[in-house]
Design a protein around this motif. Sequence first.
Motif, PDB file in Angstrom:
ATOM      1  N   LEU A 136       0.814  -1.307  -0.170  1.00  0.00           N
ATOM      2  CA  LEU A 136      -0.106  -0.034   0.059  1.00  0.00           C
ATOM      3  C   LEU A 136       0.866   1.302   0.081  1.00  0.00           C
ATOM      4  N   THR A 137       2.023   1.387   0.698  1.00  0.00           N
ATOM      5  CA  THR A 137       3.075   2.219   0.722  1.00  0.00           C
ATOM      6  C   THR A 137       3.538   2.406  -0.707  1.00  0.00           C
ATOM      7  N   VAL A 169       1.903   1.678  -3.497  1.00  0.00           N
ATOM      8  CA  VAL A 169       0.982   2.407  -4.386  1.00  0.00           C
ATOM      9  C   VAL A 169       0.470   3.690  -4.086  1.00  0.00           C
ATOM     10  N   VAL A 170       0.838   4.162  -2.700  1.00  0.00           N
ATOM     11  CA  VAL A 170       0.668   5.560  -2.278  1.00  0.00           C
ATOM     12  C   VAL A 170       1.712   6.460  -3.218  1.00  0.00           C
ATOM     13  N   VAL A 171       2.995   5.845  -3.261  1.00  0.00           N
ATOM     14  CA  VAL A 171       4.090   6.748  -3.669  1.00  0.00           C
ATOM     15  C   VAL A 171       3.835   6.739  -5.044  1.00  0.00           C
ATOM     16  N   THR A 212       1.269   6.733  -6.897  1.00  0.00           N
ATOM     17  CA  THR A 212       0.008   7.682  -7.179  1.00  0.00           C
ATOM     18  C   THR A 212       0.363   9.017  -6.895  1.00  0.00           C
ATOM     19  N   LEU A 213       1.022   9.337  -5.658  1.00  0.00           N
ATOM     20  CA  LEU A 213       1.459  10.773  -5.573  1.00  0.00           C
ATOM     21  C   LEU A 213       2.650  11.376  -6.419  1.00  0.00           C
ATOM     22  N   TYR A 214       3.392  10.464  -6.847  1.00  0.00           N
ATOM     23  CA  TYR A 214       4.710  10.779  -7.579  1.00  0.00           C
ATOM     24  C   TYR A 214       4.358  11.974  -8.768  1.00  0.00           C
ATOM     25  N   GLN A 241     -15.048  12.244   0.533  1.00  0.00           N
ATOM     26  CA  GLN A 241     -14.477  10.867   0.574  1.00  0.00           C
ATOM     27  C   GLN A 241     -15.179   9.871   1.761  1.00  0.00           C
TER      28      GLN A 241
END
Length: 311
Positions: free
Chosen positions: A39-40, A42-44, A46-48, A297
């Motif tokens: 999940l970390t 995936v977040v990275v 997505t945010l990059y 959300q």
Amino acid sequence: MTIDAAKRPTETKPRPRRRRGIQQTRGYRVFQVVNGIILTLVVVVTLYPFVNIVARSMSDEAYIIAGQVNLVPRGFTLETYQLLMSDSLFWTNYRNTVFYTVTATVISIVMTTCYAYVLSKKQLKGRGMLVGIAVFTMFFTGGLIPNYVLVTSLGLKNSVWAIALPNAINVFNLLVMKAFFESLPTELEEAAAVDGLNTYGILLRIVLPLSKAIVATMVLFYAVAFWNSWFAAFLYMDRQELWPVTVYLRNLIAGATGAENVGSITEANEVQAEATLKAVTIVLTTLPILLVYPFVQRYFVRGIMLGAVKG
């Protein structure tokens, strides 16, 4: 042993309470660690891209061309923001986007809610045919040219109706809302009918107050879709002052910008050129949705789960 002691009930030891929940076994702890890592990542991932765009929007053009801008701005400057915001056409298109999004979302919510509420009534005659018509449009469309001819013949060009009406009902959203209405207890509507409410009164005073989660979710879906939409406006709008900001962004990225002042901006300031303008426009375009999303959300997961299509 005395008589009093014999009469006294024997004391029993309290049974140990069983621990509720998932036992923290070794396999479960490994799963938690692996799940957290995935999940970390995936977040990275997505945010990059967005962080990179923000950094590029605040960087000097020379560093962008050299490929030296990653997550931190290089040659920090906000001059491009000032130059782009000085373009009157940008703000005109921005205002159009807000108006188109609000109007189209309201129309879509009203039509989707009414259609889904009708389809949720299993005793309705012809219900299967109405569901079939809606599902049919998910796989087959009239095509680009017939749609253009239809919108033109109805006199909808150069108006908000050309954007709102052809895309008023998303079939996926319709089926999710239909499933949610079907999950509501029928006894509530029967009691309301006994109290004298008609169909519209039941929908407005009983069903909708219980459907805040699913309605908020559908508002988010439709608002994001209309905010990001550009092709319908590009197709049906002939004048620049009627375009949404997404068309402005599309033309800017395509190198054929619709802003009258951007050409003079880049000529007057060679450092703040095309790449920085693209990044700034992307940031300003996505910012409103990012600001609104946190407030909606909390309804998102609840609305989708309550309105999930059940077998």
